[in-house]
Enzyme design. Structure first.
Site, PDB file in Angstrom:
ATOM      1  N   ARG A  37       0.356 -38.252   8.417  1.00  0.00           N
ATOM      2  CA  ARG A  37      -0.296 -39.263   7.569  1.00  0.00           C
ATOM      3  C   ARG A  37      -0.215 -38.864   6.102  1.00  0.00           C
ATOM      4  O   ARG A  37      -0.053 -39.698   5.221  1.00  0.00           O
ATOM      5  CB  ARG A  37      -1.756 -39.420   7.983  1.00  0.00           C
ATOM      6  N   HIS A  92     -20.551 -32.694   7.716  1.00  0.00           N
ATOM      7  CA  HIS A  92     -19.162 -32.884   7.305  1.00  0.00           C
ATOM      8  C   HIS A  92     -19.118 -33.843   6.121  1.00  0.00           C
ATOM      9  O   HIS A  92     -19.771 -34.883   6.130  1.00  0.00           O
ATOM     10  CB  HIS A  92     -18.328 -33.467   8.451  1.00  0.00           C
ATOM     11  N   ASP A 130      -4.732 -34.145  16.320  1.00  0.00           N
ATOM     12  CA  ASP A 130      -5.134 -34.541  14.967  1.00  0.00           C
ATOM     13  C   ASP A 130      -4.374 -33.749  13.919  1.00  0.00           C
ATOM     14  O   ASP A 130      -4.000 -34.292  12.876  1.00  0.00           O
ATOM     15  CB  ASP A 130      -6.646 -34.369  14.765  1.00  0.00           C
ATOM     16  N   LYS A 169     -12.551 -33.796  15.732  1.00  0.00           N
ATOM     17  CA  LYS A 169     -12.758 -32.366  15.480  1.00  0.00           C
ATOM     18  C   LYS A 169     -14.238 -31.992  15.630  1.00  0.00           C
ATOM     19  O   LYS A 169     -14.569 -30.966  16.208  1.00  0.00           O
ATOM     20  CB  LYS A 169     -12.270 -32.004  14.081  1.00  0.00           C
ATOM     21  N   SER A 206     -10.050 -38.993  13.178  1.00  0.00           N
ATOM     22  CA  SER A 206      -9.626 -37.642  12.811  1.00  0.00           C
ATOM     23  C   SER A 206     -10.847 -36.730  12.639  1.00  0.00           C
ATOM     24  O   SER A 206     -10.923 -35.640  13.216  1.00  0.00           O
ATOM     25  CB  SER A 206      -8.820 -37.725  11.509  1.00  0.00           C
TER      26      SER A 206
HETATM   27  N1  URA Z   1     -10.575 -35.471   6.724  1.00  0.00           N
HETATM   28  C1  URA Z   1     -10.067 -35.382   7.958  1.00  0.00           C
HETATM   29  O1  URA Z   1     -10.294 -34.411   8.666  1.00  0.00           O
HETATM   30  N2  URA Z   1      -9.308 -36.387   8.393  1.00  0.00           N
HETATM   31  C2  URA Z   1      -9.040 -37.479   7.664  1.00  0.00           C
HETATM   32  O2  URA Z   1      -8.359 -38.358   8.124  1.00  0.00           O
HETATM   33  C3  URA Z   1      -9.573 -37.553   6.367  1.00  0.00           C
HETATM   34  C4  URA Z   1     -10.346 -36.525   5.929  1.00  0.00           C
END
Ligand code: URA
Length: 427
Positions: free
Chosen positions: A172, A86, A165, A191, A187
């Protein structure tokens, strides 16, 4: 049914610098997901967290509560190990495209559940959607089949993973509370943990084009995410990598696919190749593959073969010509000298304004829009030489794009600042 806590009290505790206990965190996430807590109260709590922070135990509980807000996946029934990567997002960051097939070439399954872009950083799915016929949506059954053969998939994350999220992130985004370490870490990791990968390599970006502008902040974000992963039983490491300059020479959806194919053909820009290979080595090490010659797998076509199969498995035609924008505009050097500045944020915003990115969720993006960089940081140029080509379907976007791009590239006398692609490794 009476609620266990009062949201006004929860907001006040955090506003005054207190810590939220497990019961309150579980309740907030659950009540917001159910719609009992409204957006205005959750926005206030996000801002209190932004200003006051959260300790490690609060972040871990917040992450767990977001995982528990939805379903989780498991790849344990696969015949091969899984490895996931990621990136916190950057300009020209197309690394997932060559990386997934490269790692899959070694028999490791790579499930890359990805998103669409918002703002100046592009989304992986938007890039792949530039390929004629390619579809981001894949059912869970088909996902498992593709992970067995060809072994890598880049697709849309299902809506059932960490739904809390999704709601919180959207809020946000419109309340200026994105760039906050506890909220970013929870966040991303909620995931990734919900996805059920065996191991995870994080590419944490630092610099003007990244969420984290300085190295100390980025290191703290990386440390927080690595600890969250480990605590959840996911073998996690992070590389801290430079995002003060765009990655590679192409920014924009179809342009980045084209550059990724160059890398898969054994060429491509040195920084993209270096980062792809470094991340591949980390993912393969985590999956138990020792000393892989990843450069050779790019040069001899093994990774390209997987790429072609991966694109076909999702309806795409790897041989079809990529879309090209209808209009181009060139930026040329006004003097002889060296490229002393090539700013990631300036070019990312420029590419976005040309139509490569979206301002609001659901907006369309232009497949062919973006920026090609002809002279990299530190390169000598002569007056009149091409520095950049801007691509767009709508010529009236060029002036706004240039307002961002022009101050982002400079030709001067001095040497360019030193650039290291990989700044640190956090395990
Ligand atoms: N990517 C995400 O999935 N969440 C965040 O808060 C920032 C980048």
């Amino acid at each position: 049914m009476a609620e266990r806590f009062d949201m006004v009290d929860v907001i006040r505790i955090k506003r005054d610098g207190g810590r939220l206990d497990d019961g309150r965190i579980d309740w907030v996430i659950d009540a917001y997901t159910r719609g009992v807590v409204g957006d205005e109260q959750m926005a206030a709590l996000n801002m209190a967290i932004f200003l006051r922070g959260m300790d490690r135990a609060e972040i871990a509980r917040w992450t767990r509560a977001m995982i528990d807000s939805g379903e989780t996946m498991s790849f344990e029934s696969l015949s091969r190990p899984t490895a996931d990567k990621h990136s916190t997002g950057g300009v020209g960051d197309k690394i997932t495209l060559p990386l997934a097939p490269l790692v899959a070439a070694y028999g490791v399954a790579v499930p890359q559940l990805s998103g669409r872009g918002l703002g100046h950083t592009g989304g992986t799915l938007d890039k792949l959607e530039a390929i004629p016929g390619w579809r981001a949506e894949v059912s869970n059954t088909r996902l498992m089949e593709i992970l067995e053969d060809p072994g890598c998939v880049i697709c849309a994350a299902g809506t059932g993973l960490a739904p809390a999220d999704k709601k919180i992130y959207a809020l946000r985004d419109i309340t200026s509370t994105v760039d906050c370490i506890p909220l970013i870490a929870s966040s991303i990791m909620s995931k990734k943990i919900a996805e059920g990968t065996g191991s995870l390599v994080l590419d944490v970006k630092v610099g003007s084009g990244a969420f984290m502008k300085d190295e100390d902040q980025a290191r703290e974000l990386a440390r927080t995410m690595v600890d969250l992963g480990r605590d959840a039983g996911v073998d996690t490491v992070a590389l801290l990598t430079d995002m003060s300059v765009p990655l590679g020479r192409k920014i924009g959806n179809a342009l980045e696919v084209a550059e990724s194919v160059e890398v898969l053909a054994g060429g491509g820009p040195a920084d993209v190749v270096e980062l792809t290979c470094a991340l591949a080595r980390e993912m393969l090490a985590a999956a138990g593959v020792e000393d892989p010659d990843v450069e050779a797998a790019l040069a001899d076509g093994r990774a390209m073969d997987r790429w072609r199969e991966m694109i076909r498995a999702q309806g795409g035609d790897p041989d079809a010509p990529l879309p090209v924008a209808r209009h181009t505009h060139e930026v040329r050097a006004e003097r002889d000298g060296t490229v002393t500045r090539l700013d990631a944020l300036a070019l990312g915003v420029g590419s976005w304004r040309l139509g490569a990115g979206r301002a609001r969720k659901g907006d369309p993006v232009q497949a062919g829009a973006g920026i090609e960089i002809h002279a990299g940081l530190g390169e000598r140029v002569t007056a009149g030489q091409r520095l950049l080509t801007l691509h767009t379907d709508e010529p009236d976007r060029v002036d706004r794009a240039l307002e961002s791009v022009t101050p982002g590239i400079e030709v001067g006398d001095g040497p360019a600042p030193e650039r290291r692609v990989i700044l640190d490794r956090i395990a």
